[in-house]
Design a protein around this motif. Structure first.
Motif, PDB file in Angstrom:
ATOM      1  N   GLY A 176       0.825  -1.203   0.000  1.00 36.66           N
ATOM      2  CA  GLY A 176       0.000   0.000   0.000  1.00 36.66           C
ATOM      3  C   GLY A 176       0.862   1.257   0.000  1.00 36.66           C
ATOM      4  O   GLY A 176       1.422   1.614   1.036  1.00 36.66           O
ATOM      5  N   LYS A 180       6.237   2.170   0.579  1.00 39.66           N
ATOM      6  CA  LYS A 180       6.385   0.732   0.849  1.00 39.66           C
ATOM      7  C   LYS A 180       6.869   0.006  -0.408  1.00 39.66           C
ATOM      8  O   LYS A 180       7.718  -0.901  -0.325  1.00 39.66           O
ATOM      9  N   HIS A 196      -1.333  -1.402  -4.408  1.00 37.12           N
ATOM     10  CA  HIS A 196      -2.730  -1.862  -4.587  1.00 37.12           C
ATOM     11  C   HIS A 196      -3.731  -0.719  -4.506  1.00 37.12           C
ATOM     12  O   HIS A 196      -4.922  -0.898  -4.788  1.00 37.12           O
ATOM     13  N   ASN A 219      -1.964 -13.328   1.580  1.00 44.10           N
ATOM     14  CA  ASN A 219      -1.989 -12.667   2.891  1.00 44.10           C
ATOM     15  C   ASN A 219      -3.196 -11.772   3.080  1.00 44.10           C
ATOM     16  O   ASN A 219      -3.507 -11.415   4.212  1.00 44.10           O
ATOM     17  N   TYR A 247     -10.594  -8.959   7.674  1.00 48.71           N
ATOM     18  CA  TYR A 247     -10.736  -9.194   9.121  1.00 48.71           C
ATOM     19  C   TYR A 247     -11.716  -8.222   9.784  1.00 48.71           C
ATOM     20  O   TYR A 247     -12.337  -8.569  10.783  1.00 48.71           O
ATOM     21  N   PHE A 276      -3.248 -22.881   5.970  1.00 51.24           N
ATOM     22  CA  PHE A 276      -2.408 -23.439   7.039  1.00 51.24           C
ATOM     23  C   PHE A 276      -2.365 -22.481   8.220  1.00 51.24           C
ATOM     24  O   PHE A 276      -2.495 -21.269   8.051  1.00 51.24           O
ATOM     25  N   ILE A 278       0.208 -21.795  11.353  1.00 49.36           N
ATOM     26  CA  ILE A 278       1.612 -22.156  11.572  1.00 49.36           C
ATOM     27  C   ILE A 278       1.827 -22.997  12.828  1.00 49.36           C
ATOM     28  O   ILE A 278       2.694 -23.877  12.851  1.00 49.36           O
ATOM     29  N   ASN A 327       0.900   0.492   9.422  1.00 50.46           N
ATOM     30  CA  ASN A 327       2.227   0.094   9.950  1.00 50.46           C
ATOM     31  C   ASN A 327       3.214   0.021   8.787  1.00 50.46           C
ATOM     32  O   ASN A 327       2.837  -0.019   7.617  1.00 50.46           O
TER      33      ASN A 327
HETATM   34  P1  NDP Z   1       1.615  -7.043   8.306  1.00 52.54           P
HETATM   35  O1  NDP Z   1       2.565  -6.368   9.216  1.00 52.54           O
HETATM   36  O2  NDP Z   1       2.033  -7.222   6.888  1.00 52.54           O
HETATM   37  O3  NDP Z   1       0.295  -6.190   8.419  1.00 52.54           O
HETATM   38  C1  NDP Z   1      -0.816  -6.357   7.645  1.00 52.54           C
HETATM   39  C2  NDP Z   1      -0.673  -5.639   6.305  1.00 52.54           C
HETATM   40  O4  NDP Z   1      -1.745  -6.038   5.496  1.00 52.54           O
HETATM   41  C3  NDP Z   1      -0.805  -4.130   6.371  1.00 52.54           C
HETATM   42  O5  NDP Z   1       0.379  -3.465   6.724  1.00 52.54           O
HETATM   43  C4  NDP Z   1      -1.222  -3.809   4.949  1.00 52.54           C
HETATM   44  O6  NDP Z   1      -0.066  -3.683   4.136  1.00 52.54           O
HETATM   45  C5  NDP Z   1      -1.943  -5.074   4.504  1.00 52.54           C
HETATM   46  N1  NDP Z   1      -3.377  -4.783   4.366  1.00 52.54           N
HETATM   47  C6  NDP Z   1      -4.240  -4.424   5.324  1.00 52.54           C
HETATM   48  N2  NDP Z   1      -5.446  -4.210   4.812  1.00 52.54           N
HETATM   49  C7  NDP Z   1      -5.340  -4.449   3.471  1.00 52.54           C
HETATM   50  C8  NDP Z   1      -6.255  -4.397   2.389  1.00 52.54           C
HETATM   51  N3  NDP Z   1      -7.535  -4.058   2.580  1.00 52.54           N
HETATM   52  N4  NDP Z   1      -5.802  -4.719   1.162  1.00 52.54           N
HETATM   53  C9  NDP Z   1      -4.521  -5.058   0.972  1.00 52.54           C
HETATM   54  N5  NDP Z   1      -3.590  -5.114   1.969  1.00 52.54           N
HETATM   55  C10 NDP Z   1      -4.015  -4.811   3.205  1.00 52.54           C
HETATM   56  O7  NDP Z   1       1.156  -8.462   8.873  1.00 52.54           O
HETATM   57  P2  NDP Z   1       1.923  -9.868   9.027  1.00 52.54           P
HETATM   58  O8  NDP Z   1       3.101  -9.938   8.133  1.00 52.54           O
HETATM   59  O9  NDP Z   1       2.099 -10.118  10.465  1.00 52.54           O
HETATM   60  O10 NDP Z   1       0.806 -10.880   8.496  1.00 52.54           O
HETATM   61  C11 NDP Z   1       0.498 -10.996   7.117  1.00 52.54           C
HETATM   62  C12 NDP Z   1      -0.639 -11.994   6.938  1.00 52.54           C
HETATM   63  O11 NDP Z   1      -0.233 -13.271   7.401  1.00 52.54           O
HETATM   64  C13 NDP Z   1      -1.910 -11.653   7.701  1.00 52.54           C
HETATM   65  O12 NDP Z   1      -3.019 -11.984   6.906  1.00 52.54           O
HETATM   66  C14 NDP Z   1      -1.849 -12.571   8.901  1.00 52.54           C
HETATM   67  O13 NDP Z   1      -3.110 -12.826   9.438  1.00 52.54           O
HETATM   68  C15 NDP Z   1      -1.213 -13.785   8.273  1.00 52.54           C
HETATM   69  N6  NDP Z   1      -0.569 -14.715   9.196  1.00 52.54           N
HETATM   70  C16 NDP Z   1      -0.988 -16.015   9.165  1.00 52.54           C
HETATM   71  C17 NDP Z   1      -0.385 -16.968   9.942  1.00 52.54           C
HETATM   72  C18 NDP Z   1      -0.829 -18.391   9.837  1.00 52.54           C
HETATM   73  O14 NDP Z   1      -0.413 -19.211  10.647  1.00 52.54           O
HETATM   74  N7  NDP Z   1      -1.655 -18.737   8.865  1.00 52.54           N
HETATM   75  C19 NDP Z   1       0.690 -16.609  10.881  1.00 52.54           C
HETATM   76  C20 NDP Z   1       1.110 -15.220  10.789  1.00 52.54           C
HETATM   77  C21 NDP Z   1       0.477 -14.309   9.981  1.00 52.54           C
HETATM   78  P3  NDP Z   1      -0.070  -2.679   2.861  1.00 52.54           P
HETATM   79  O15 NDP Z   1      -0.154  -1.301   3.415  1.00 52.54           O
HETATM   80  O16 NDP Z   1       1.198  -2.985   2.196  1.00 52.54           O
HETATM   81  O17 NDP Z   1      -1.268  -3.048   2.057  1.00 52.54           O
END
Ligand code: NDP
Length: 338
Positions: A176, A180, A196, A219, A247, A276, A278, A327
């Motif tokens: 975003g 970034k 995006h 993600n 979410y 999955f 983790i 963030n």
């Molecule tokens: P991030 O620090 O990357 O934070 C989330 C990021 O998602 C935001 O910074 C933003 O990035 C992006 N985002 C938020 N809303 C939107 C939107 N509407 N459209 C597009 N992008 C959006 O998080 P993590 O790296 O900690 O986690 C990434 C993903 O991995 C999450 O979905 C999390 O739930 C998942 N996860 C799953 C696990 C599992 O076991 N399955 C374990 C750990 C994490 P930007 O500004 O670049 O769009």
């Protein structure tokens, strides 16, 4: 001893009113327990899920209970033979508070003087491990293939892209905003990164993926997935890691219903989608991850960005920001001085 409890369940995006900061007595470690002084609290997207009581893979936080969260802590008092005062540990039950007591079952030892203790919450911990297992075991990327990942500057996405490069793939990020995207290319080494929020996002993504997409590490979901779907190659793999754009959603997206066309694409292109979690069933991969990641970090093959914020009282706003993409890097809250 400050702590933050869940005051009410959010409808849509969480607000400050869903949290309550309390001052309570410092807990006391009984026989067989340790008192933890939480130093670094991790903020993660999954916390939004725990604030809701809809059915999921983990129980919700109860109203008036301390918000769930992983933390890197120091042992302040030990009545447990395995732990010494001053040593550093990681706990996924420490929560949003300055002190916690535990019987030690949840603790991972980090040593007496770890060089970068907070990395255990990010690149050397849960998010890094998620990227490693999701990409390598489910995505199974081969050299020369195209790997796409969104939230490309976050702890999971940034790691996915950099491991893809190490494995000889073309890595395309989605993030975003221009800052970034620049970071993804110039610091993390992605081949390209698409914003995006750009009005022609789907066209830009298609142009960057002129050989199609072999691995899409999911993600975020939503409109990002809509742009990715037509670009997927035959036999593409989709590690389904998270859907952060959904979410805070209170209803399904507006029509038309695309489920039918999605299923046709999955069938005719023979695409594998695998969700999955983790913590479920991947522990046998941890030693390989720890070894590889330590090596990649020491060789400078992996860059890691952390956003360190001060003060437990700022955790609610920082989680709200994280869910809105405000963030930049792995969000860590310092709740006590070491
Ligand atoms: P991030 O620090 O990357 O934070 C989330 C990021 O998602 C935001 O910074 C933003 O990035 C992006 N985002 C938020 N809303 C939107 C939107 N509407 N459209 C597009 N992008 C959006 O998080 P993590 O790296 O900690 O986690 C990434 C993903 O991995 C999450 O979905 C999390 O739930 C998942 N996860 C799953 C696990 C599992 O076991 N399955 C374990 C750990 C994490 P930007 O500004 O670049 O769009």
């Amino acid at each position: 001893n400050q702590r933050i409890v869940l005051a009410s369940r959010p409808v849509g995006a969480p607000t400050a009113a869903n949290f309550r900061l309390e001052n309570v007595a410092k807990p006391v470690a009984a026989e067989g327990q340790v008192l933890l002084r939480n130093i670094y609290l991790s903020l993660d997207p999954y916390m939004r899920g725990r604030m809701s009581d809809s059915k999921s893979y983990a129980d919700p936080v109860a109203i008036d209970d301390v918000m769930v969260g992983g933390a890197v802590c120091q042992v302040e008092v030990s009545n447990h033979p395995d732990y010494e005062v001053g040593e550093w540990v990681l706990s996924y039950q420490a929560g949003w508070q300055q002190y916690a007591v535990t019987d030690g079952q949840d603790l991972v030892k980090l040593g007496k003087q770890p060089t970068l203790p907070s990395y255990a919450l990010g690149i050397l911990g849960m998010p890094g491990f998620t990227a490693y297992v999701g990409l390598l075991d489910i995505g199974a990327p081969k050299a020369g293939e195209t790997v796409v990942v969104a939230a490309a500057t976050g702890p999971v996405g940034a790691t996915v892209g950099q491991i893809a490069k190490i494995k000889g793939c073309r890595a395309i990020g989605i993030a975003g905003g221009a800052e970034k995207c620049r970071h993804a290319v110039e610091v993390l080494g992605f081949d390209a990164c698409i914003d995006h929020k750009a009005p022609d996002f789907a066209e830009q993504l298609a142009a960057a993926c002129n050989d199609g997409i072999d691995v899409y590490f999911e993600n975020v979901g939503g409109k990002v997935f809509d742009a990715v779907m037509p670009l997927l190659n035959d036999h593409a793999r989709i590690p389904l890691c998270g859907l952060v754009s959904q979410y805070n959603a209170t209803e399904l997206p507006a029509g038309p219903d695309r489920m039918g066309s999605l299923m046709v694409q999955l069938l005719v292109k023979r695409i594998k989608v695998q969700g999955f979690i983790i913590f479920d069933g991947n522990q046998h991969r941890y030693p390989a991850f720890a070894k590889d990641m330590q090596q990649w970090l020491s060789e400078g093959k992996i860059q890691y960005r952390e956003q360190l914020e001060q003060g437990l009282e700022n955790a609610p706003q920082q989680l709200i920001n994280l869910l809105e993409g405000k963030n930049f890097g792995k969000v860590v809250i310092q709740v006590n001085q070491p």
